[in-house]
Design an enzyme around this catalytic site. Structure first.
Site, mmCIF file in Angstrom:
data_model
loop_
_atom_site.group_PDB
_atom_site.id
_atom_site.type_symbol
_atom_site.label_atom_id
_atom_site.label_comp_id
_atom_site.label_asym_id
_atom_site.label_seq_id
_atom_site.Cartn_x
_atom_site.Cartn_y
_atom_site.Cartn_z
ATOM 1 N N SER A 26 0.816 -1.270 0.005
ATOM 2 C CA SER A 26 -0.033 0.033 -0.079
ATOM 3 C C SER A 26 0.826 1.162 -0.111
ATOM 4 O O SER A 26 1.893 1.605 0.962
ATOM 5 C CB SER A 26 -0.885 0.071 1.251
ATOM 6 O OG SER A 26 -1.751 -0.761 1.245
ATOM 7 N N HIS A 56 -3.274 0.757 -4.575
ATOM 8 C CA HIS A 56 -2.933 -0.665 -5.547
ATOM 9 C C HIS A 56 -2.998 -0.593 -6.912
ATOM 10 O O HIS A 56 -4.292 -0.327 -7.362
ATOM 11 C CB HIS A 56 -3.216 -1.799 -4.640
ATOM 12 C CG HIS A 56 -2.797 -1.948 -3.533
ATOM 13 N ND1 HIS A 56 -1.932 -3.041 -3.189
ATOM 14 C CD2 HIS A 56 -3.386 -1.932 -2.480
ATOM 15 C CE1 HIS A 56 -1.608 -3.084 -2.173
ATOM 16 N NE2 HIS A 56 -2.543 -2.490 -1.372
ATOM 17 N N HIS A 78 -5.431 -9.205 -2.426
ATOM 18 C CA HIS A 78 -5.487 -9.698 -0.930
ATOM 19 C C HIS A 78 -6.601 -10.708 -0.848
ATOM 20 O O HIS A 78 -7.685 -10.754 -1.660
ATOM 21 C CB HIS A 78 -5.914 -8.472 -0.129
ATOM 22 C CG HIS A 78 -4.831 -7.221 -0.190
ATOM 23 N ND1 HIS A 78 -4.931 -6.353 -1.290
ATOM 24 C CD2 HIS A 78 -3.764 -7.114 0.752
ATOM 25 C CE1 HIS A 78 -3.890 -5.602 -1.186
ATOM 26 N NE2 HIS A 78 -3.132 -5.814 0.039
ATOM 27 N N TYR A 80 -8.864 -10.692 1.386
ATOM 28 C CA TYR A 80 -10.226 -10.038 1.635
ATOM 29 C C TYR A 80 -10.815 -9.618 0.471
ATOM 30 O O TYR A 80 -12.115 -8.987 0.566
ATOM 31 C CB TYR A 80 -9.816 -8.672 2.848
ATOM 32 C CG TYR A 80 -9.183 -7.878 2.445
ATOM 33 C CD1 TYR A 80 -9.460 -6.887 1.270
ATOM 34 C CD2 TYR A 80 -7.767 -7.457 2.872
ATOM 35 C CE1 TYR A 80 -8.579 -5.838 1.090
ATOM 36 C CE2 TYR A 80 -6.942 -6.510 2.349
ATOM 37 C CZ TYR A 80 -7.302 -5.567 1.389
ATOM 38 O OH TYR A 80 -6.566 -4.597 0.992
ATOM 39 N N GLU A 81 -10.155 -9.402 -0.580
ATOM 40 C CA GLU A 81 -10.967 -9.065 -1.846
ATOM 41 C C GLU A 81 -11.552 -10.203 -2.232
ATOM 42 O O GLU A 81 -12.706 -9.895 -3.325
ATOM 43 C CB GLU A 81 -9.731 -8.821 -2.963
ATOM 44 C CG GLU A 81 -9.200 -7.233 -2.548
ATOM 45 C CD GLU A 81 -8.114 -7.158 -3.630
ATOM 46 O OE1 GLU A 81 -8.438 -6.500 -4.699
ATOM 47 O OE2 GLU A 81 -6.925 -7.236 -3.332
ATOM 48 N N ALA A 108 2.388 -2.391 4.475
ATOM 49 C CA ALA A 108 2.081 -1.543 5.371
ATOM 50 C C ALA A 108 1.507 -2.137 6.795
ATOM 51 O O ALA A 108 0.625 -3.289 6.387
ATOM 52 C CB ALA A 108 1.068 -0.407 4.636
ATOM 53 N N MET A 206 -2.679 -7.362 6.764
ATOM 54 C CA MET A 206 -3.597 -8.308 5.909
ATOM 55 C C MET A 206 -2.876 -8.958 4.742
ATOM 56 O O MET A 206 -3.647 -9.262 3.708
ATOM 57 C CB MET A 206 -4.664 -7.693 5.341
ATOM 58 C CG MET A 206 -5.620 -6.849 6.718
ATOM 59 S SD MET A 206 -6.861 -5.814 6.203
ATOM 60 C CE MET A 206 -6.891 -4.750 7.551
ATOM 61 N N SER A 207 -1.635 -9.075 4.714
ATOM 62 C CA SER A 207 -1.019 -9.656 3.346
ATOM 63 C C SER A 207 0.253 -10.250 3.664
ATOM 64 O O SER A 207 0.598 -10.771 5.018
ATOM 65 C CB SER A 207 -0.829 -8.262 2.483
ATOM 66 O OG SER A 207 0.305 -7.416 2.921
ATOM 67 N N ASN A 230 0.855 3.069 11.271
ATOM 68 C CA ASN A 230 -0.341 3.627 12.221
ATOM 69 C C ASN A 230 -0.006 2.974 13.755
ATOM 70 O O ASN A 230 0.607 1.513 13.231
ATOM 71 C CB ASN A 230 -1.615 3.345 11.641
ATOM 72 C CG ASN A 230 -1.916 1.860 11.517
ATOM 73 O OD1 ASN A 230 -1.580 1.310 10.278
ATOM 74 N ND2 ASN A 230 -2.467 1.101 12.269
ATOM 75 N N HIS A 242 -7.824 3.674 6.336
ATOM 76 C CA HIS A 242 -6.861 3.525 5.359
ATOM 77 C C HIS A 242 -6.223 4.730 4.860
ATOM 78 O O HIS A 242 -5.066 4.711 4.348
ATOM 79 C CB HIS A 242 -7.516 2.839 4.169
ATOM 80 C CG HIS A 242 -6.703 2.361 2.939
ATOM 81 N ND1 HIS A 242 -5.814 1.428 3.032
ATOM 82 C CD2 HIS A 242 -7.230 2.679 1.459
ATOM 83 C CE1 HIS A 242 -5.423 1.255 1.617
ATOM 84 N NE2 HIS A 242 -6.008 1.834 1.025
HETATM 85 N N1 HPA Z 1 -4.022 -3.649 10.658
HETATM 86 C C1 HPA Z 1 -3.814 -4.467 9.763
HETATM 87 N N2 HPA Z 1 -3.486 -4.138 8.639
HETATM 88 C C2 HPA Z 1 -2.789 -2.959 8.752
HETATM 89 C C3 HPA Z 1 -2.732 -2.131 9.675
HETATM 90 C C4 HPA Z 1 -3.250 -2.544 10.937
HETATM 91 O O1 HPA Z 1 -3.226 -1.795 11.929
HETATM 92 N N3 HPA Z 1 -2.121 -1.099 9.168
HETATM 93 C C5 HPA Z 1 -1.961 -1.049 7.798
HETATM 94 N N4 HPA Z 1 -2.408 -2.310 7.527
#
Ligand code: HPA
Length: 268
Positions: A26, A56, A78, A80-81, A108, A206-207, A230, A242
Protein backbone atom coordinates in the site's frame (compact mmCIF):
# COMPACT_ATOMS: atom_id res chain seq x y z
CA UNK A 1 -1.27 -23.15 -16.16
CA UNK A 2 1.95 -21.35 -15.18
CA UNK A 3 3.17 -21.90 -18.73
CA UNK A 4 0.21 -19.90 -20.12
CA UNK A 5 1.24 -16.90 -18.00
CA UNK A 6 4.93 -17.30 -18.79
CA UNK A 7 4.25 -17.62 -22.53
CA UNK A 8 2.28 -14.36 -22.45
CA UNK A 9 4.88 -12.51 -20.35
CA UNK A 10 7.65 -13.81 -22.62
CA UNK A 11 6.09 -12.01 -25.55
CA UNK A 12 7.30 -8.82 -23.78
CA UNK A 13 10.43 -10.11 -22.09
CA UNK A 14 12.41 -12.25 -24.50
CA UNK A 15 15.75 -10.88 -23.39
CA UNK A 16 14.74 -9.87 -19.88
CA UNK A 17 15.35 -12.36 -17.11
CA UNK A 18 14.58 -10.83 -13.70
CA UNK A 19 16.61 -12.09 -10.74
CA UNK A 20 14.85 -10.13 -8.06
CA UNK A 21 11.16 -9.64 -7.43
CA UNK A 22 9.65 -6.87 -5.36
CA UNK A 23 6.05 -6.83 -4.18
CA UNK A 24 5.08 -3.24 -3.48
CA UNK A 25 2.54 -2.75 -0.70
CA UNK A 26 0.00 0.00 0.00
CA UNK A 27 1.30 3.41 -0.99
CA UNK A 28 4.75 2.08 -1.93
CA UNK A 29 4.20 1.80 -5.66
CA UNK A 30 6.30 4.83 -6.60
CA UNK A 31 9.44 2.74 -7.04
CA UNK A 32 7.73 1.06 -9.98
CA UNK A 33 6.61 4.40 -11.48
CA UNK A 34 10.13 5.74 -11.23
CA UNK A 35 11.98 2.89 -12.95
CA UNK A 36 9.28 1.47 -15.22
CA UNK A 37 10.77 0.22 -18.52
CA UNK A 38 7.64 -1.66 -19.47
CA UNK A 39 4.61 -2.90 -17.61
CA UNK A 40 2.05 -5.64 -18.10
CA UNK A 41 -1.37 -5.17 -16.46
CA UNK A 42 -2.42 -8.19 -14.40
CA UNK A 43 -5.72 -8.17 -16.26
CA UNK A 44 -3.84 -9.07 -19.49
CA UNK A 45 -1.92 -12.02 -18.05
CA UNK A 46 -3.64 -15.40 -18.23
CA UNK A 47 -4.71 -16.65 -14.75
CA UNK A 48 -3.81 -13.41 -12.93
CA UNK A 49 -6.54 -11.62 -10.96
CA UNK A 50 -6.58 -7.82 -10.59
CA UNK A 51 -6.46 -5.73 -7.43
CA UNK A 52 -9.54 -3.77 -6.38
CA UNK A 53 -7.95 -1.66 -3.61
CA UNK A 54 -7.10 2.05 -3.81
CA UNK A 55 -3.35 2.62 -3.46
CA UNK A 56 -2.69 -0.57 -5.45
CA UNK A 57 -2.29 -0.47 -9.22
CA UNK A 58 -2.16 -3.99 -10.53
CA UNK A 59 0.64 -4.52 -12.99
CA UNK A 60 3.98 -6.24 -13.37
CA UNK A 61 6.67 -3.63 -13.92
CA UNK A 62 10.01 -4.59 -15.41
CA UNK A 63 13.07 -2.44 -14.88
CA UNK A 64 16.80 -2.37 -14.46
CA UNK A 65 17.60 -0.84 -11.10
CA UNK A 66 21.31 -0.37 -10.41
CA UNK A 67 21.84 -2.61 -13.44
CA UNK A 68 19.91 -5.48 -11.88
CA UNK A 69 16.97 -6.87 -13.82
CA UNK A 70 13.99 -6.57 -11.50
CA UNK A 71 10.31 -7.35 -11.73
CA UNK A 72 7.98 -5.43 -9.47
CA UNK A 73 4.43 -6.26 -8.57
CA UNK A 74 2.87 -2.83 -8.42
CA UNK A 75 -0.07 -3.78 -6.27
CA UNK A 76 -0.99 -7.17 -4.94
CA UNK A 77 -4.22 -9.04 -4.48
CA UNK A 78 -5.54 -9.69 -1.01
CA UNK A 79 -7.49 -12.52 0.51
CA UNK A 80 -10.11 -10.03 1.77
CA UNK A 81 -10.95 -9.05 -1.81
CA UNK A 82 -12.59 -12.44 -2.11
CA UNK A 83 -9.85 -14.18 -4.04
CA UNK A 84 -8.65 -17.60 -2.99
CA UNK A 85 -5.27 -18.07 -1.34
CA UNK A 86 -4.20 -19.84 -4.50
CA UNK A 87 -5.18 -16.88 -6.66
CA UNK A 88 -3.34 -14.32 -4.53
CA UNK A 89 -0.13 -16.35 -4.44
CA UNK A 90 -0.17 -17.51 -8.04
CA UNK A 91 2.03 -14.57 -9.23
CA UNK A 92 4.79 -15.70 -6.85
CA UNK A 93 4.99 -19.04 -8.66
CA UNK A 94 5.08 -17.19 -11.97
CA UNK A 95 7.93 -14.95 -10.76
CA UNK A 96 9.85 -18.06 -9.69
CA UNK A 97 9.31 -19.57 -13.14
CA UNK A 98 10.61 -16.29 -14.68
CA UNK A 99 13.87 -16.81 -12.78
CA UNK A 100 13.37 -14.72 -9.65
CA UNK A 101 15.52 -16.10 -6.83
CA UNK A 102 15.15 -13.38 -4.23
CA UNK A 103 11.88 -11.71 -3.41
CA UNK A 104 11.35 -8.56 -1.39
CA UNK A 105 7.85 -8.43 0.08
CA UNK A 106 6.71 -5.07 1.37
CA UNK A 107 3.58 -3.98 3.17
CA UNK A 108 1.98 -1.41 5.39
CA UNK A 109 1.41 -2.59 8.95
CA UNK A 110 0.13 -1.41 12.30
CA UNK A 111 2.49 -1.22 15.30
CA UNK A 112 1.74 -3.70 18.06
CA UNK A 113 5.15 -3.36 19.69
CA UNK A 114 4.91 -0.22 21.81
CA UNK A 115 8.46 0.82 21.02
CA UNK A 116 7.53 1.23 17.33
CA UNK A 117 6.12 4.41 15.82
CA UNK A 118 4.27 5.26 12.63
CA UNK A 119 6.94 6.02 10.04
CA UNK A 120 9.29 3.24 11.21
CA UNK A 121 10.47 0.53 8.88
CA UNK A 122 10.55 -3.03 10.21
CA UNK A 123 12.39 -6.00 8.76
CA UNK A 124 10.25 -9.08 9.22
CA UNK A 125 12.13 -11.78 11.16
CA UNK A 126 9.24 -14.24 11.27
CA UNK A 127 5.49 -14.34 10.88
CA UNK A 128 2.31 -15.68 12.43
CA UNK A 129 -0.32 -16.85 9.99
CA UNK A 130 -3.58 -15.84 11.61
CA UNK A 131 -5.57 -15.85 8.38
CA UNK A 132 -7.16 -19.20 9.10
CA UNK A 133 -6.06 -20.43 5.68
CA UNK A 134 -2.90 -21.71 4.04
CA UNK A 135 -2.05 -21.08 0.39
CA UNK A 136 -0.59 -24.59 -0.03
CA UNK A 137 -3.82 -26.42 0.78
CA UNK A 138 -4.82 -28.61 -2.14
CA UNK A 139 -3.00 -31.04 -4.39
CA UNK A 140 0.76 -30.47 -4.33
CA UNK A 141 2.80 -29.83 -7.46
CA UNK A 142 6.08 -31.55 -6.61
CA UNK A 143 7.81 -29.78 -9.50
CA UNK A 144 7.44 -26.54 -7.53
CA UNK A 145 8.03 -27.63 -3.94
CA UNK A 146 7.51 -30.28 -1.26
CA UNK A 147 4.19 -31.29 0.33
CA UNK A 148 5.31 -30.30 3.83
CA UNK A 149 7.71 -27.40 3.39
CA UNK A 150 9.89 -26.39 6.31
CA UNK A 151 9.09 -22.88 7.61
CA UNK A 152 11.83 -22.57 10.24
CA UNK A 153 13.54 -19.76 8.33
CA UNK A 154 11.06 -18.13 5.97
CA UNK A 155 12.93 -14.81 6.12
CA UNK A 156 16.52 -15.62 5.23
CA UNK A 157 18.85 -14.64 8.09
CA UNK A 158 21.64 -13.65 5.77
CA UNK A 159 19.26 -11.32 3.92
CA UNK A 160 18.19 -9.78 7.23
CA UNK A 161 21.86 -8.96 7.90
CA UNK A 162 22.09 -7.35 4.47
CA UNK A 163 19.00 -5.24 5.19
CA UNK A 164 20.46 -4.21 8.55
CA UNK A 165 23.77 -3.22 6.96
CA UNK A 166 22.00 -1.21 4.26
CA UNK A 167 19.84 0.56 6.86
CA UNK A 168 22.90 1.35 8.98
CA UNK A 169 24.66 2.78 5.97
CA UNK A 170 21.65 5.01 5.24
CA UNK A 171 21.26 5.93 8.93
CA UNK A 172 17.76 4.48 8.91
CA UNK A 173 16.83 3.03 12.28
CA UNK A 174 15.18 -0.19 11.15
CA UNK A 175 13.26 -2.34 13.62
CA UNK A 176 13.08 -6.12 13.73
CA UNK A 177 9.83 -7.89 14.39
CA UNK A 178 7.27 -10.62 13.90
CA UNK A 179 4.44 -9.83 11.48
CA UNK A 180 1.00 -11.26 12.10
CA UNK A 181 -1.46 -11.47 9.24
CA UNK A 182 -5.19 -11.69 9.66
CA UNK A 183 -7.62 -11.81 6.77
CA UNK A 184 -9.10 -8.32 7.13
CA UNK A 185 -10.72 -6.29 5.70
CA UNK A 186 -11.84 -5.05 9.11
CA UNK A 187 -8.96 -3.84 11.22
CA UNK A 188 -8.34 -5.78 14.40
CA UNK A 189 -10.06 -5.09 17.71
CA UNK A 190 -7.99 -3.99 20.72
CA UNK A 191 -8.53 -7.47 22.23
CA UNK A 192 -7.21 -9.12 19.09
CA UNK A 193 -4.15 -6.87 19.07
CA UNK A 194 -3.57 -7.59 22.76
CA UNK A 195 -3.69 -11.29 21.99
CA UNK A 196 -1.32 -10.81 19.05
CA UNK A 197 1.15 -9.00 21.32
CA UNK A 198 0.95 -11.77 23.93
CA UNK A 199 1.65 -14.46 21.35
CA UNK A 200 4.70 -12.58 20.09
CA UNK A 201 3.65 -10.31 17.23
CA UNK A 202 5.16 -6.85 16.69
CA UNK A 203 3.17 -5.62 13.69
CA UNK A 204 -0.20 -6.44 12.17
CA UNK A 205 -1.29 -6.58 8.55
CA UNK A 206 -3.49 -8.29 5.98
CA UNK A 207 -1.00 -9.54 3.41
CA UNK A 208 2.52 -10.88 2.83
CA UNK A 209 2.22 -14.13 4.81
CA UNK A 210 0.59 -16.15 1.99
CA UNK A 211 3.22 -14.87 -0.46
CA UNK A 212 6.06 -15.57 1.98
CA UNK A 213 4.85 -19.14 2.53
CA UNK A 214 4.65 -19.79 -1.21
CA UNK A 215 7.98 -18.08 -1.97
CA UNK A 216 9.70 -20.17 0.69
CA UNK A 217 8.00 -23.30 -0.63
CA UNK A 218 9.32 -22.46 -4.13
CA UNK A 219 12.86 -22.15 -2.76
CA UNK A 220 13.20 -18.38 -2.97
CA UNK A 221 15.11 -16.21 -0.53
CA UNK A 222 12.54 -13.96 1.12
CA UNK A 223 13.00 -10.48 2.54
CA UNK A 224 10.03 -8.84 4.27
CA UNK A 225 9.86 -5.14 5.03
CA UNK A 226 6.92 -3.48 6.77
CA UNK A 227 6.26 0.20 6.71
CA UNK A 228 4.69 0.91 10.09
CA UNK A 229 1.89 3.27 9.14
CA UNK A 230 -0.16 3.49 12.35
CA UNK A 231 -0.50 2.23 15.89
CA UNK A 232 -2.53 -0.98 15.81
CA UNK A 233 -5.98 -0.98 17.36
CA UNK A 234 -5.96 -0.14 21.07
CA UNK A 235 -2.24 0.75 21.11
CA UNK A 236 -3.36 4.35 20.78
CA UNK A 237 -6.87 5.73 21.16
CA UNK A 238 -6.94 6.92 17.54
CA UNK A 239 -9.33 5.25 15.13
CA UNK A 240 -7.74 3.44 12.18
CA UNK A 241 -8.26 4.44 8.58
CA UNK A 242 -6.86 3.46 5.20
CA UNK A 243 -6.22 7.19 4.54
CA UNK A 244 -3.84 7.33 7.50
CA UNK A 245 -2.08 4.21 6.22
CA UNK A 246 -1.56 5.79 2.80
CA UNK A 247 -0.50 9.15 4.29
CA UNK A 248 2.20 7.62 6.47
CA UNK A 249 3.39 5.34 3.67
CA UNK A 250 3.80 8.45 1.50
CA UNK A 251 6.00 10.07 4.17
CA UNK A 252 8.23 7.02 4.49
CA UNK A 253 8.53 6.17 0.84
CA UNK A 254 11.81 8.04 0.30
CA UNK A 255 13.62 6.08 3.01
CA UNK A 256 11.95 2.98 1.79
CA UNK A 257 13.10 3.52 -1.79
CA UNK A 258 16.66 4.32 -0.72
CA UNK A 259 16.75 1.13 1.28
CA UNK A 260 15.48 -0.99 -1.60
CA UNK A 261 18.00 0.58 -4.01
CA UNK A 262 20.88 -0.25 -1.72
CA UNK A 263 19.54 -3.76 -1.15
CA UNK A 264 19.51 -4.31 -4.88
CA UNK A 265 23.24 -3.58 -4.94
CA UNK A 266 23.95 -5.96 -2.10
CA UNK A 267 21.75 -9.03 -2.47
CA UNK A 268 23.18 -11.85 -4.50
N1 HPA B 1 -3.86 -3.69 10.92
C1 HPA B 1 -3.94 -4.47 9.82
N2 HPA B 1 -3.47 -4.11 8.64
C2 HPA B 1 -2.87 -2.91 8.54
C3 HPA B 1 -2.74 -2.05 9.62
C4 HPA B 1 -3.27 -2.46 10.88
O1 HPA B 1 -3.20 -1.75 11.90
N3 HPA B 1 -2.10 -0.94 9.17
C5 HPA B 1 -1.84 -1.14 7.85
N4 HPA B 1 -2.31 -2.34 7.46
Amino acid sequence: MINDSIDYINTYTESFSPEIGIVLGSGLGELADKYNEFAIPYSDIPHFVSSTVSGHKGQLVFAHINDRPVVMMQGRNHYYEGYSMEEITYPIKVLRALGVKTIILTNAAGAINKSFQPGDLMVITDHINFMGQNPLIGPNDYRIGPRFPDMSEVYNKNMIKIVDAAARHLKINIKHGVYIASSGPSYETPAEINMARIIGADAAGMSTVPEAIVANYCGMDVIGISCITNYASGISSKKLSHEEVLETAAKVKNDFMKLILLLLENVK
